[in-house]
Motif scaffolding. Structure first.
Motif, PDB file in Angstrom:
ATOM      1  N   GLY A  26      40.295  34.488  46.989  1.00  0.00           N
ATOM      2  CA  GLY A  26      41.149  35.873  47.021  1.00  0.00           C
ATOM      3  C   GLY A  26      40.821  36.387  45.817  1.00  0.00           C
ATOM      4  O   GLY A  26      40.759  37.807  45.678  1.00  0.00           O
ATOM      5  N   ALA A  27      40.977  35.508  44.677  1.00  0.00           N
ATOM      6  CA  ALA A  27      40.945  36.212  43.279  1.00  0.00           C
ATOM      7  C   ALA A  27      39.643  36.684  43.022  1.00  0.00           C
ATOM      8  O   ALA A  27      39.673  37.724  42.391  1.00  0.00           O
ATOM      9  CB  ALA A  27      41.342  35.032  42.359  1.00  0.00           C
ATOM     10  N   LEU A  28      38.632  36.072  43.188  1.00  0.00           N
ATOM     11  CA  LEU A  28      37.415  36.572  43.043  1.00  0.00           C
ATOM     12  C   LEU A  28      37.156  38.044  43.828  1.00  0.00           C
ATOM     13  O   LEU A  28      36.376  38.761  43.464  1.00  0.00           O
ATOM     14  CB  LEU A  28      36.359  35.535  43.795  1.00  0.00           C
ATOM     15  N   ALA A  29      37.569  38.249  45.131  1.00  0.00           N
ATOM     16  CA  ALA A  29      37.496  39.566  45.752  1.00  0.00           C
ATOM     17  C   ALA A  29      38.342  40.329  45.061  1.00  0.00           C
ATOM     18  O   ALA A  29      37.718  41.471  44.895  1.00  0.00           O
ATOM     19  CB  ALA A  29      38.052  39.197  47.432  1.00  0.00           C
ATOM     20  N   ALA A  72      49.414  37.101  45.588  1.00  0.00           N
ATOM     21  CA  ALA A  72      49.229  36.548  44.003  1.00  0.00           C
ATOM     22  C   ALA A  72      47.892  36.247  43.530  1.00  0.00           C
ATOM     23  O   ALA A  72      47.457  36.600  42.341  1.00  0.00           O
ATOM     24  CB  ALA A  72      50.188  35.326  43.938  1.00  0.00           C
ATOM     25  N   ALA A  73      47.133  35.675  44.258  1.00  0.00           N
ATOM     26  CA  ALA A  73      45.814  35.208  43.843  1.00  0.00           C
ATOM     27  C   ALA A  73      44.982  36.524  43.922  1.00  0.00           C
ATOM     28  O   ALA A  73      44.104  36.484  42.622  1.00  0.00           O
ATOM     29  CB  ALA A  73      45.164  34.281  44.927  1.00  0.00           C
ATOM     30  N   VAL A  74      44.944  37.348  44.621  1.00  0.00           N
ATOM     31  CA  VAL A  74      44.433  38.742  44.406  1.00  0.00           C
ATOM     32  C   VAL A  74      44.767  39.603  43.325  1.00  0.00           C
ATOM     33  O   VAL A  74      43.930  39.935  42.437  1.00  0.00           O
ATOM     34  CB  VAL A  74      44.209  39.499  45.853  1.00  0.00           C
ATOM     35  N   GLY A  75      46.062  39.342  42.992  1.00  0.00           N
ATOM     36  CA  GLY A  75      46.568  40.038  41.922  1.00  0.00           C
ATOM     37  C   GLY A  75      45.979  39.806  40.707  1.00  0.00           C
ATOM     38  O   GLY A  75      45.782  40.137  39.729  1.00  0.00           O
ATOM     39  N   LEU A  76      46.018  38.212  40.429  1.00  0.00           N
ATOM     40  CA  LEU A  76      45.557  37.651  39.103  1.00  0.00           C
ATOM     41  C   LEU A  76      44.039  37.848  39.183  1.00  0.00           C
ATOM     42  O   LEU A  76      43.770  37.927  37.763  1.00  0.00           O
ATOM     43  CB  LEU A  76      45.777  36.052  39.381  1.00  0.00           C
ATOM     44  N   GLY A  77      43.277  37.820  40.171  1.00  0.00           N
ATOM     45  CA  GLY A  77      42.044  38.397  40.215  1.00  0.00           C
ATOM     46  C   GLY A  77      41.786  39.532  39.496  1.00  0.00           C
ATOM     47  O   GLY A  77      40.851  39.857  38.828  1.00  0.00           O
ATOM     48  N   ILE A  78      42.598  40.642  39.884  1.00  0.00           N
ATOM     49  CA  ILE A  78      42.519  41.947  39.604  1.00  0.00           C
ATOM     50  C   ILE A  78      42.908  42.175  38.067  1.00  0.00           C
ATOM     51  O   ILE A  78      42.369  42.572  37.350  1.00  0.00           O
ATOM     52  CB  ILE A  78      43.231  42.572  40.518  1.00  0.00           C
ATOM     53  N   ALA A  79      43.871  41.184  37.657  1.00  0.00           N
ATOM     54  CA  ALA A  79      44.460  41.378  36.544  1.00  0.00           C
ATOM     55  C   ALA A  79      43.555  40.773  35.471  1.00  0.00           C
ATOM     56  O   ALA A  79      43.361  41.251  34.113  1.00  0.00           O
ATOM     57  CB  ALA A  79      45.747  40.599  36.434  1.00  0.00           C
ATOM     58  N   CYS A  80      42.761  39.644  35.836  1.00  0.00           N
ATOM     59  CA  CYS A  80      42.161  38.848  34.593  1.00  0.00           C
ATOM     60  C   CYS A  80      40.771  38.372  35.170  1.00  0.00           C
ATOM     61  O   CYS A  80      40.083  37.495  34.289  1.00  0.00           O
ATOM     62  CB  CYS A  80      43.002  37.509  34.230  1.00  0.00           C
ATOM     63  N   GLY A  81      40.376  38.965  36.221  1.00  0.00           N
ATOM     64  CA  GLY A  81      38.975  38.373  36.894  1.00  0.00           C
ATOM     65  C   GLY A  81      37.717  38.676  36.036  1.00  0.00           C
ATOM     66  O   GLY A  81      37.681  39.706  35.858  1.00  0.00           O
ATOM     67  N   ASP A  82      37.075  37.579  35.642  1.00  0.00           N
ATOM     68  CA  ASP A  82      35.762  37.668  35.370  1.00  0.00           C
ATOM     69  C   ASP A  82      34.857  36.999  36.549  1.00  0.00           C
ATOM     70  O   ASP A  82      34.650  35.778  36.591  1.00  0.00           O
ATOM     71  CB  ASP A  82      35.546  36.979  33.942  1.00  0.00           C
ATOM     72  N   THR A  83      34.278  37.809  37.128  1.00  0.00           N
ATOM     73  CA  THR A  83      33.375  37.557  38.455  1.00  0.00           C
ATOM     74  C   THR A  83      32.479  36.586  38.192  1.00  0.00           C
ATOM     75  O   THR A  83      31.931  35.561  38.967  1.00  0.00           O
ATOM     76  CB  THR A  83      32.740  38.701  39.190  1.00  0.00           C
ATOM     77  N   LYS A  85      32.635  33.868  36.467  1.00  0.00           N
ATOM     78  CA  LYS A  85      33.464  32.540  36.500  1.00  0.00           C
ATOM     79  C   LYS A  85      33.472  31.933  38.153  1.00  0.00           C
ATOM     80  O   LYS A  85      33.679  30.778  38.171  1.00  0.00           O
ATOM     81  CB  LYS A  85      34.686  32.480  36.091  1.00  0.00           C
ATOM     82  N   LYS A  86      33.316  32.889  38.811  1.00  0.00           N
ATOM     83  CA  LYS A  86      33.075  32.242  40.719  1.00  0.00           C
ATOM     84  C   LYS A  86      34.342  31.758  40.724  1.00  0.00           C
ATOM     85  O   LYS A  86      35.444  32.229  40.259  1.00  0.00           O
ATOM     86  CB  LYS A  86      31.886  31.516  40.785  1.00  0.00           C
ATOM     87  N   LEU A  87      34.259  30.564  41.344  1.00  0.00           N
ATOM     88  CA  LEU A  87      35.418  30.003  41.607  1.00  0.00           C
ATOM     89  C   LEU A  87      36.372  29.178  40.664  1.00  0.00           C
ATOM     90  O   LEU A  87      37.500  28.519  41.038  1.00  0.00           O
ATOM     91  CB  LEU A  87      35.174  28.969  42.692  1.00  0.00           C
ATOM     92  N   SER A  88      35.841  29.565  39.512  1.00  0.00           N
ATOM     93  CA  SER A  88      36.872  29.128  38.229  1.00  0.00           C
ATOM     94  C   SER A  88      37.491  30.369  37.723  1.00  0.00           C
ATOM     95  O   SER A  88      38.023  30.166  36.606  1.00  0.00           O
ATOM     96  CB  SER A  88      36.066  28.152  37.198  1.00  0.00           C
ATOM     97  N   ILE A  89      37.532  31.229  38.506  1.00  0.00           N
ATOM     98  CA  ILE A  89      38.018  32.523  38.053  1.00  0.00           C
ATOM     99  C   ILE A  89      39.542  32.432  37.571  1.00  0.00           C
ATOM    100  O   ILE A  89      39.797  33.328  36.556  1.00  0.00           O
ATOM    101  CB  ILE A  89      38.092  33.584  39.133  1.00  0.00           C
TER     102      ILE A  89
END
Length: 427
Positions: A26-29, A72-83, A85-89
């Motif tokens: 979800g964070a990755l998306a 929350a996971a999606v939001g964190l991905g949007i906030a800090c995501g470096d794609t 990193k893949k599943l270690s995002i």
């Protein structure tokens, strides 16, 4: 049996992940949709997810924060995501990023008629929009869009994209003989990532024993056996304890990586950590350990290929079947003993439900691994259930066919009821 092909499958599957893999997907998306949208201020976040994605993100801890849930996971991905990193995002999150994730105007919609592993994120700014969909595998982008222009459009199912050449097709056609033949030929030099995976997963297990994570299943049960086992039975129990400990930490949001199997960190721990413990007790060489882990990894992947990566059936169960086969291999057993073990496991624990990723996963891992040890003990004495026993088939692969049918046909309504109960509790 194509040695090079199987090594490639193992390498593709055995990747590191930080925290539970469904929230990570979800964070990755979310991160990908942000990457597509650009730096514009986000006014709206829409998340569309399958039942199993929501279920597996609802109760599990996220790394480096106290937040939970797919939004929350999606939001964190949007906030800090470096794609990249893949599943270690979610390996690095700041307080500012947590606050930003919590401030987003987000909605969640459950989606039917999609693969169990499915999450779509749609972002809107004042002048632009972006869509990123992950489906079929935890880090597989199936659809990307910006301002209505389609950037990528693949089938939601991996098998629909390339059915004949897919890894799942290859795995579903493997027999126990194929797996044993591969293990016999492979060496540590062929698959150095196997030893790396064992080291990574042992690290979080041992870390958990020295800490206080979750229900402390692993730490509690490890306290009942010697740190250096003096018997095979003690080695089995220590392996079960350490695997449960790894899950205790991971489900609590521990910020240590795990190398996954079938897209799952808990399954990755289950097919490596106890195999390492028993291998050490038996004083096996590095090559001996690698061969056994190849057996557990491949059996786990084959069983997943015959069902779905996410379902109502607990993945610790199918992973433990792989571990039982690895135990057999370490003890000098061959296909016949593995066949007996699989029939015993199917006759014993079929129906153990997946009610999401959370602290009780450690309980299930411990119980399933103890059942695996029991099935091995029975197998080497020539005892196993036959086709007269319920859903057990004439061969282990017949039993797996029954297991697959129960998972896909029989437990669909169970899965719906599980999520209904979980949602009702959290309303």
């Amino acid at each position: 049996m194509n040695k090079k092909k199987l090594i490639g499958i193992l390498k593709n599957e055995m990747i590191p992940a930080m925290g539970c893999t469904e929230p990570a997907a979800g964070a990755l998306a979310g991160a990908k949709s942000r990457e597509i949208l650009g730096t514009a201020d986000i006014l709206k976040v829409e998340v569309f997810a399958s039942r199993d994605m929501v279920k597996n993100a609802m109760g599990v801890g996220l790394p480096n924060c106290s937040l939970k849930g797919i939004l929350a996971a999606v939001g964190l991905g949007i906030a800090c995501g470096d794609t990249s990193k893949k599943l270690s995002i979610l390996s690095s999150i700041s307080e500012d990023q947590i606050r930003f994730a919590e401030s987003l105007d987000s909605t969640l919609t459950l989606v039917r008629d999609v693969p169990p592993l499915y999450v779509k994120v749609r972002l809107e700014s004042a002048t632009s929009s972006a869509v990123a969909t992950i489906s079929g595998e935890h880090d597989r982008y199936a659809y990307l869009e910006k301002d209505g222009e389609v950037l990528l459009d693949l089938p939601l199912s991996v098998e629909s994209q390339n059915a004949e050449t897919s890894d799942r097709n290859t795995l579903s056609q493997l027999s126990l003989s194929d797996i044993v033949a591969f293990a016999d030929k492979v060496t540590a030099k062929d698959v150095p990532f196997i030893l790396e995976a064992v080291d990574v997963n042992m690290a979080i297990a041992k870390h958990s024993i020295s800490g206080n994570y979750g229900l402390q299943v692993g730490k509690t049960m490890a306290g009942k056996v010697r740190a250096v086992p003096k018997s095979l039975d003690e080695a089995f129990r220590l392996g079960s304890s350490l695997a449960a400990a790894g899950s205790d930490a991971r489900m609590s949001g521990c910020s240590m990586p795990v190398v996954i199997n079938s897209g799952s960190g808990n399954q990755g721990i289950t097919v490596t950590v106890p195999v390492k413990v028993v291998s050490d007790f038996l004083d096996k060489t590095e090559n001996g350990l690698v061969k056994a882990v190849c057996v557990s990894e491949l059996v786990g992947l084959v069983l997943t290929a015959r069902k779905d990566r996410l379902s109502a059936l607990c993945g610790a169960f199918t992973a433990s079947i792989g571990t039982a086969c690895a135990y057999c291999y370490l003890l000098g057993g061959r296909e016949s003993e593995m066949d007996y073990c699989i029939n015993s496991m199917v006759g014993n624990l079929t129906g153990i439900i997946c009610d999401g990723a959370k602290n009780t996963c450690a309980l299930k891992i411990y119980s399933c691994l103890e059942a695996a040890a029991m099935s091995v003990s029975l197998a080497f004495r020539g005892f196993y259930p036959g086709k007269e026993s319920g859903i057990v088939g004439e061969t282990s692969w017949d039993s797996i066919d029954s297991l697959s049918r129960i998972t896909k046909e029989g437990m669909e309504s169970t899965d719906k009821t599980i999520l209904e109960i979980m949602i009702e509790k959290n309303c």
